[in-house]
Design a protein around this motif. Structure first.
Motif, PDB file in Angstrom:
ATOM      1  N   LEU A 185       0.840  -1.201   0.000  1.00 23.91           N
ATOM      2  CA  LEU A 185       0.000   0.000   0.000  1.00 23.91           C
ATOM      3  C   LEU A 185       0.875   1.251   0.000  1.00 23.91           C
ATOM      4  N   THR A 186       0.670   2.092  -0.994  1.00 22.37           N
ATOM      5  CA  THR A 186       1.492   3.291  -1.128  1.00 22.37           C
ATOM      6  C   THR A 186       0.675   4.578  -0.984  1.00 22.37           C
ATOM      7  N   LEU A 208       5.176   5.789   3.257  1.00 21.68           N
ATOM      8  CA  LEU A 208       4.749   5.640   4.640  1.00 21.68           C
ATOM      9  C   LEU A 208       4.073   4.289   4.771  1.00 21.68           C
ATOM     10  N   TRP A 209       4.417   3.527   5.821  1.00 22.28           N
ATOM     11  CA  TRP A 209       3.894   2.166   5.922  1.00 22.28           C
ATOM     12  C   TRP A 209       3.697   1.741   7.371  1.00 22.28           C
ATOM     13  N   ILE A 210       2.848   0.740   7.549  1.00 21.30           N
ATOM     14  CA  ILE A 210       2.506   0.189   8.860  1.00 21.30           C
ATOM     15  C   ILE A 210       3.421  -0.981   9.183  1.00 21.30           C
ATOM     16  N   ASN A 211       3.806  -1.112  10.461  1.00 18.85           N
ATOM     17  CA  ASN A 211       4.551  -2.276  10.951  1.00 18.85           C
ATOM     18  C   ASN A 211       3.827  -2.845  12.166  1.00 18.85           C
ATOM     19  N   ILE A 212       3.491  -4.125  12.124  1.00 21.96           N
ATOM     20  CA  ILE A 212       2.917  -4.814  13.280  1.00 21.96           C
ATOM     21  C   ILE A 212       3.834  -5.984  13.599  1.00 21.96           C
ATOM     22  N   SER A 223       6.156   3.830   9.902  1.00 25.30           N
ATOM     23  CA  SER A 223       7.456   4.351   9.469  1.00 25.30           C
ATOM     24  C   SER A 223       7.316   5.105   8.156  1.00 25.30           C
ATOM     25  N   PHE A 224       8.348   5.883   7.813  1.00 28.91           N
ATOM     26  CA  PHE A 224       8.219   6.757   6.645  1.00 28.91           C
ATOM     27  C   PHE A 224       9.589   7.240   6.192  1.00 28.91           C
ATOM     28  N   ASN A 225       9.639   7.688   4.945  1.00 27.58           N
ATOM     29  CA  ASN A 225      10.817   8.317   4.354  1.00 27.58           C
ATOM     30  C   ASN A 225      10.429   9.636   3.721  1.00 27.58           C
TER      31      ASN A 225
END
Length: 207
Positions: free
Chosen positions: A61-62, A103-107, A200-202
């Motif tokens: 997912l972007t 930007l992305w999710i981490n579980i 998290s993100f860049n």
């Protein structure tokens, strides 16, 4: 008289995500992360194929900010934090700005880790923390000079913080951490029974 000074400082930015508007409800953000993870079949498949513990939306997912209003609010807040950090770093950005690249999710479940890595092609990277149960792993940051110190002895265990080889930063829910993207970092094993959730993100130099 001898003189010693510190050169080439590595900066770490830490603040509350809600320090800038709009305010983000971390409970709502946590619920959204779980909802997305449950529906994201492509992300689940990628994690399984690549041996990634838990779930990440990194490869699937972007457009979280477009899909979900709460992520749009997260991005608005992050834009302000990153601009603040860039000012501290005294970047000469010219007529461009630092803009969100991804930007992305981490579980991360119990026993999960995220091995040492950096974020090439970006300028500033970071994470905001959504759920940090007791025992959840800290962020581990590595001295960027390590690869060039081949013959150096180990540092003393009680060495000054700025001279330690590894720094562990224990964030709290609602914190945002920022660092320059070349800084190597990792997430050690999650020792908590519950899942550790972060976003998290860049950021890259705008076009």
């Amino acid at each position: 008289m001898s003189q010693i000074e510190s050169l080439f400082v590595t900066r770490l930015y830490r603040a509350r995500l809600s320090e800038f508007d709009p305010a983000v409800d971390t409970d709502e953000l946590e619920a959204s992360c779980y909802s997305i993870a449950e529906d994201d079949e492509a992300g689940q498949e990628w994690c399984e194929e690549n041996g990634y513990p838990g779930y990440t939306s990194y490869a699937s997912l972007t457009d979280l900010g477009w899909r979900f209003p709460i992520f749009a609010d997260v991005i608005k807040a992050l834009d302000q934090h990153v601009a603040n950090f860039a000012k501290d770093l005294e970047f000469d950005l010219g007529d461009k700005e630092l803009v969100l690249e991804d930007l992305w999710i981490n579980i991360l479940p119990e026993g999960g880790t995220h091995s040492s890595h950096l974020h090439p092609h970006s300028v500033i990277s970071g994470t905001t923390y959504v759920s940090m149960p007791d025992g959840a792993s800290a962020l581990k940051l590595e001295d960027p000079r390590s690869a060039r110190m081949m013959a150096a002895p180990a540092r003393k265990k009680d060495a000054r913080r700025e001279l330690q080889t590894f720094i562990y930063v224990k964030p709290e829910v609602g914190d945002v951490l920022l660092w320059e993207s070349w800084l190597r970092h990792e997430v050690p094993m999650n020792m908590a029974e519950d899942e550790r959730i972060s976003v998290s993100f860049n950021y890259k130099w705008g076009e």
